[in-house]
Design an enzyme around this catalytic site. Structure first.
Site, PDB file in Angstrom:
ATOM      1  N   VAL A  16      10.610 -31.744 -28.203  1.00 47.08           N
ATOM      2  CA  VAL A  16       9.764 -31.338 -26.976  1.00 47.08           C
ATOM      3  C   VAL A  16      10.751 -30.381 -26.618  1.00 47.08           C
ATOM      4  CG1 VAL A  16       9.106 -33.282 -27.331  1.00 47.08           C
ATOM      5  CG2 VAL A  16      10.428 -33.001 -25.324  1.00 47.08           C
TER       6      VAL A  16
ATOM      7  N   ALA B 189      14.674 -32.890  -9.927  1.00 47.02           N
ATOM      8  CA  ALA B 189      14.372 -30.558 -10.339  1.00 47.02           C
ATOM      9  C   ALA B 189      13.621 -31.349 -11.642  1.00 47.02           C
ATOM     10  CB  ALA B 189      15.140 -30.196 -10.492  1.00 47.02           C
TER      11      ALA B 189
ATOM     12  N   ILE C 297      13.739 -49.518 -14.820  1.00 41.67           N
ATOM     13  CA  ILE C 297      13.070 -50.138 -15.786  1.00 41.67           C
ATOM     14  C   ILE C 297      13.986 -50.295 -16.542  1.00 41.67           C
ATOM     15  CG2 ILE C 297      11.339 -50.036 -17.558  1.00 41.67           C
ATOM     16  CD1 ILE C 297      10.377 -49.758 -15.133  1.00 41.67           C
TER      17      ILE C 297
ATOM     18  N   ASN D 236       6.462 -38.753 -22.923  1.00 44.77           N
ATOM     19  CA  ASN D 236       7.685 -39.707 -22.070  1.00 44.77           C
ATOM     20  C   ASN D 236       9.031 -39.164 -22.634  1.00 44.77           C
ATOM     21  OD1 ASN D 236       8.214 -42.800 -22.055  1.00 44.77           O
ATOM     22  ND2 ASN D 236       8.768 -42.068 -24.182  1.00 44.77           N
TER      23      ASN D 236
ATOM     24  N   TYR E  22      18.171 -34.280 -13.135  1.00 40.71           N
ATOM     25  CA  TYR E  22      16.671 -35.317 -13.602  1.00 40.71           C
ATOM     26  C   TYR E  22      15.422 -35.378 -12.109  1.00 40.71           C
ATOM     27  CZ  TYR E  22      15.090 -39.523 -14.983  1.00 40.71           C
ATOM     28  OH  TYR E  22      14.483 -40.675 -15.528  1.00 40.71           O
TER      29      TYR E  22
END
Ligand code: NAP
Length: 244
Positions: free
Chosen positions: A61, A154, A185, A87, A152
């Site tokens: 991505v 940011a 999670i 995701n 993370y």
């Protein structure tokens, strides 16, 4: 009637964890799902497991050519994209003094630039269609910060900002844009944490348990469906009440 009957949905990072549970939920609700994941082994295995409604396209991505190739393949095979779940995400935790510049850059590239690229190219087709749903994976830490997660946090805070911008820009084209902000999670990502922290985190949650990938998948499914047709620009917490 299934909630996502005949919808064409991309789930990035769908090879495992929350992404895999989301791909499974979407297939069970009647969608055609394309998993775009970095890892060929887990991506192929998940798509095979989920049957003929699910396929895998190797995707990074953070790489523009790779994202364009994913979007073009889905367009060629299906003619449309109804939903993209952004995701895919990584962690490279370190306190500020120890965080190297390449650790900062890599997390921003995958967790924020990746969402920008996937949305930019999926939205081109969604605009032509006059409809679409974009769902982004934020985190509770975007609002509250977290020790050792400069990069993370940011990226997730940036992603929440982009969600609101895109809800404004794309609404007139019939495109809804929302983010979910999970708490703790239970996935491979959080399994990296020390055992002591894992049990302490569980105790802190008012519902007294860690979330499961299926909890988040259910929320994505609702937001992807027509049942959520008047929800846009929202950041929905899914955290067992931990931020209360
Ligand atoms: P996970 O189990 O680590 O899975 C992440 C998936 O993303 C993996 O399949 C991974 O592939 C893939 N990926 C990584 N880099 C990629 C890239 N450049 N291009 C395409 N795919 C890539 O993570 P998770 O716990 O399910 O988390 C999913 C999302 O929810 C993430 O955005 C995360 O930040 C967010 N979230 C998770 C939690 C939690 O408690 N778990 C809480 C809040 C937010 P590889 O197998 O190659 O690594």
């Amino acid at each position: 009637m299934n909630l996502l009957e005949n919808k064409v949905c991309i789930v990035t990072g769908g090879g495992r964890g929350i992404g895999k549970a989301t791909a499974e939920k979407f297939v069970n609700e009647g969608a055609t799902v394309i998993i775009g994941d970095f890892d060929e082994t887990t991506g192929t295995a998940s798509a095979d497991e989920l049957g003929e409604q699910c396929s895998f396209i190797k995707t990074d991505v953070s790489n523009s050519d790779s994202v364009k190739s994913l979007i073009n393949s889905v367009k060629a095979d299906n003619g449309r994209i109804d939903v993209i779940v952004n995701n895919a995400g990584i962690l490279q935790d370190q306190t500020l003094e120890k965080m190297e510049e390449d650790q900062f850059d890599r997390v921003i590239q995958v967790n924020m630039r990746g969402v920008y690229l996937c949305t930019k190219y999926a939205a081109e087709l969604m605009r032509e269609q006059g409809s679409g749903v974009i769902l982004n994976a934020s985190s509770v830490v975007a609002r509250f910060g977290n020790f050792g997660q400069t990069n993370y946090v940011a990226a997730k805070a940036g992603l929440e900002g982009m969600t609101k911008v895109w809800a404004r820009e794309l609404g007139k084209h019939g495109i809804r844009v929302n983010a979910v902000a999970p708490g703790f999670i239970q996935t491979d990502m959080t399994a990296q944490m020390p055992e002591k922290i894992i049990s302490m985190m569980g105790d802190k949650v008012p519902l007294k348990r860690w979330g499961q990938p299926e909890d988040v998948a259910n929320l994505y499914c609702f937001l992807a469906s027509d049942e959520a047709s008047y929800i846009s620009g929202a950041i929905l917490p899914i955290d067992g009440g931990v931020v209360v």
